[in-house]
Design a protein around this motif. Structure first.
Motif, mmCIF file in Angstrom:
data_model
loop_
_atom_site.group_PDB
_atom_site.id
_atom_site.type_symbol
_atom_site.label_atom_id
_atom_site.label_comp_id
_atom_site.label_asym_id
_atom_site.label_seq_id
_atom_site.Cartn_x
_atom_site.Cartn_y
_atom_site.Cartn_z
ATOM 1 N N PRO A 150 0.482 -1.362 0.092
ATOM 2 C CA PRO A 150 -0.138 -0.022 0.214
ATOM 3 C C PRO A 150 1.036 1.005 -0.317
ATOM 4 N N TYR A 151 0.233 2.119 -0.832
ATOM 5 C CA TYR A 151 0.782 2.859 -0.629
ATOM 6 C C TYR A 151 0.295 4.750 -0.752
ATOM 7 N N PHE A 152 0.619 5.524 -0.514
ATOM 8 C CA PHE A 152 0.035 7.875 -0.347
ATOM 9 C C PHE A 152 -0.089 7.182 -1.620
ATOM 10 N N ILE A 153 -1.353 8.181 -2.522
ATOM 11 C CA ILE A 153 -0.772 8.433 -3.598
ATOM 12 C C ILE A 153 -1.012 10.287 -3.932
ATOM 13 N N PRO A 154 0.181 10.095 -4.662
ATOM 14 C CA PRO A 154 0.359 11.763 -4.600
ATOM 15 C C PRO A 154 -0.060 12.381 -5.135
ATOM 16 N N SER A 155 -0.236 13.796 -4.042
ATOM 17 C CA SER A 155 -1.700 14.940 -4.578
ATOM 18 C C SER A 155 -2.611 14.432 -3.757
ATOM 19 N N LEU A 156 -3.399 13.183 -3.818
ATOM 20 C CA LEU A 156 -4.592 13.008 -3.628
ATOM 21 C C LEU A 156 -4.261 12.870 -1.950
ATOM 22 N N ASN A 157 -5.585 13.050 -1.552
ATOM 23 C CA ASN A 157 -5.715 12.337 0.099
ATOM 24 C C ASN A 157 -5.930 10.745 -0.281
ATOM 25 N N LEU A 158 -5.382 9.649 -0.650
ATOM 26 C CA LEU A 158 -6.203 8.735 -1.134
ATOM 27 C C LEU A 158 -5.197 7.338 -0.415
ATOM 28 N N LEU A 159 -5.107 6.570 0.480
ATOM 29 C CA LEU A 159 -4.502 5.455 -0.281
ATOM 30 C C LEU A 159 -4.700 4.519 -0.491
ATOM 31 N N GLU A 160 -4.042 3.580 -1.495
ATOM 32 C CA GLU A 160 -3.888 2.428 -2.895
ATOM 33 C C GLU A 160 -3.460 0.984 -2.619
ATOM 34 N N PHE A 161 -4.179 0.302 -2.477
ATOM 35 C CA PHE A 161 -4.285 -0.857 -2.246
ATOM 36 C C PHE A 161 -4.060 -2.206 -3.470
ATOM 37 N N PRO A 162 -2.327 -1.612 -4.370
ATOM 38 C CA PRO A 162 -2.636 -2.401 -5.703
ATOM 39 C C PRO A 162 -3.290 -3.627 -5.803
ATOM 40 N N VAL A 163 -3.383 -4.043 -6.451
ATOM 41 C CA VAL A 163 -3.901 -4.978 -7.275
ATOM 42 C C VAL A 163 -3.007 -6.008 -7.999
ATOM 43 N N GLU A 164 -2.703 -7.356 -9.095
ATOM 44 C CA GLU A 164 -2.598 -7.544 -9.918
ATOM 45 C C GLU A 164 -3.486 -8.515 -10.919
ATOM 46 N N TRP A 165 -2.863 -9.081 -11.894
ATOM 47 C CA TRP A 165 -3.982 -10.009 -12.630
ATOM 48 C C TRP A 165 -3.793 -10.967 -12.047
ATOM 49 N N PHE A 166 -2.551 -11.753 -11.913
ATOM 50 C CA PHE A 166 -2.385 -13.011 -11.893
ATOM 51 C C PHE A 166 -3.143 -13.313 -9.843
ATOM 52 N N LEU A 167 -3.100 -12.555 -9.477
ATOM 53 C CA LEU A 167 -4.458 -12.627 -7.961
ATOM 54 C C LEU A 167 -5.122 -12.653 -8.155
ATOM 55 N N ASP A 168 -6.123 -12.812 -9.174
ATOM 56 C CA ASP A 168 -7.752 -12.586 -9.804
ATOM 57 C C ASP A 168 -7.772 -13.882 -9.893
ATOM 58 N N ASP A 169 -9.498 -13.981 -9.235
ATOM 59 C CA ASP A 169 -9.906 -15.616 -10.175
ATOM 60 C C ASP A 169 -9.972 -16.194 -10.749
ATOM 61 N N TRP A 170 -10.648 -14.279 -11.341
ATOM 62 C CA TRP A 170 -11.662 -14.516 -12.702
ATOM 63 C C TRP A 170 -10.768 -14.413 -14.172
ATOM 64 N N VAL A 171 -8.883 -13.724 -13.672
ATOM 65 C CA VAL A 171 -8.213 -14.314 -15.199
ATOM 66 C C VAL A 171 -7.673 -15.688 -14.550
ATOM 67 N N ILE A 172 -7.615 -16.376 -13.529
ATOM 68 C CA ILE A 172 -7.058 -17.502 -13.063
ATOM 69 C C ILE A 172 -7.877 -18.907 -13.734
ATOM 70 N N PHE A 173 -9.110 -18.276 -13.221
ATOM 71 C CA PHE A 173 -10.067 -19.058 -13.573
ATOM 72 C C PHE A 173 -10.779 -19.323 -14.984
ATOM 73 N N GLU A 174 -11.268 -18.142 -14.941
ATOM 74 C CA GLU A 174 -12.690 -17.694 -16.200
ATOM 75 C C GLU A 174 -11.528 -17.752 -18.056
ATOM 76 N N ILE A 175 -11.058 -17.460 -17.719
ATOM 77 C CA ILE A 175 -9.434 -17.001 -18.674
ATOM 78 C C ILE A 175 -8.805 -17.083 -19.150
ATOM 79 N N HIS A 176 -7.814 -17.839 -18.225
ATOM 80 C CA HIS A 176 -6.491 -18.573 -18.370
ATOM 81 C C HIS A 176 -7.102 -20.212 -18.396
ATOM 82 N N GLN A 177 -8.383 -20.868 -17.655
ATOM 83 C CA GLN A 177 -8.978 -21.932 -17.218
ATOM 84 C C GLN A 177 -7.249 -22.744 -16.661
#
Ligand SMILES: [Zn+2]
Length: 252
Positions: A150-177
């Motif tokens: 996690p990191y603070f997005i520069p110039s915005l008052n917002l914290l970011e929790f990054p994501v990844e395609w390989f940590l997404d079940d839709w990509v793993i199971f539905e797209i790549h089976q």
């Protein structure tokens, strides 16, 4: 011993995508699997392990399935916002974005006093989206790929929790089976490596997994998640709602 926070996140889209795109009944029913089977099974699994998680959902879904959203909140999970009808934010005008942000937030406030987090549908954003989300009172976003902590997005008052395609079940199971063994291998390998890696960042190690009830809700896939949770529990981890981790980081 190193410590990792694990945020299990579920994007509860139901059939919002198919309804917005005016698709035929077969495709609509694919989204409805989340409602009939996915969410109840996920809630049971989380209850079995006493894990609290984060459910990003659309305003439209909260209006259509209030009983199910109530169950999520009754089990002390967090609700996050995920568009009104699963819009592509990058295809909206600024005014349309403002309207959608208000429409997605209002129904969710019937279930929770404060909605802290936003996740863009399709992880697609206009150049204005995050500024508008921050101005609407959200304290964190989970739609970007630029880090694995996690990191603070520069110039915005917002914290970011990054994501990844390989940590997404839709990509793993539905797209790549991927097979269950291969899916578990990818997720476990990333978790183990993330636990072991030496790097100089002092930002918290937060492992974020993104699942969709319509995908992970199928039994062989839920079994993968069950095994992953078991593997994680053998390590020094805390399962937390993203909003709680956000509060902790902001108050540090
Ligand atoms: Zn979604």
């Amino acid at each position: 011993m190193r410590h990792i926070e694990v945020c299990l996140t579920f994007d509860f889209d139901a059939e919002s995508v198919q309804v917005r795109q005016k698709e035929e009944q077969g495709r609509v029913s694919k989204g409805q699997f989340a409602v009939r089977r996915g969410i109840p099974r996920i809630l049971a699994l989380l209850k079995k392990y006493g894990i609290k998680a984060t459910f990003f959902t659309c305003g439209w879904v909260a209006e259509k399935y209030p009983e199910l959203v109530n169950k999520i909140v009754d089990d002390d999970h967090e609700l996050g916002a995920h568009g009104y009808l699963h819009e592509y934010f990058d295809q909206l005008s600024t005014q349309e974005e403002e309207t959608v942000i208000e429409k997605m937030t209002t129904p969710l406030l019937d279930f929770s006093d404060k909605i802290k987090g936003f996740r863009a549908p399709y992880w697609q954003l206009s150049p204005n989206t995050l500024k508008l989300v921050s101005e609407a009172g959200y304290i964190y976003d989970s739609s970007l790929f630029s880090d694995d902590r996690p990191y603070f997005i520069p110039s915005l008052n917002l914290l970011e929790f990054p994501v990844e395609w390989f940590l997404d079940d839709w990509v793993i199971f539905e797209i790549h089976q991927h097979s269950p063994t291969s899916a578990l291998d990818i997720w476990k390998s990333q978790f183990d490596s993330f636990m072991e890696i030496e790097d100089i960042s002092t930002n918290r190690r937060v492992f974020t997994l993104t699942c969709h009830p319509a995908a992970i809700g199928h039994v062989y896939r839920l079994n993968v998640l069950d095994k992953l949770i078991n593997h994680m529990k053998m390590n020094n981890v805390t399962f937390q709602k993203m909003g709680d981790v956000a509060d902790q980081i902001i108050n540090e």
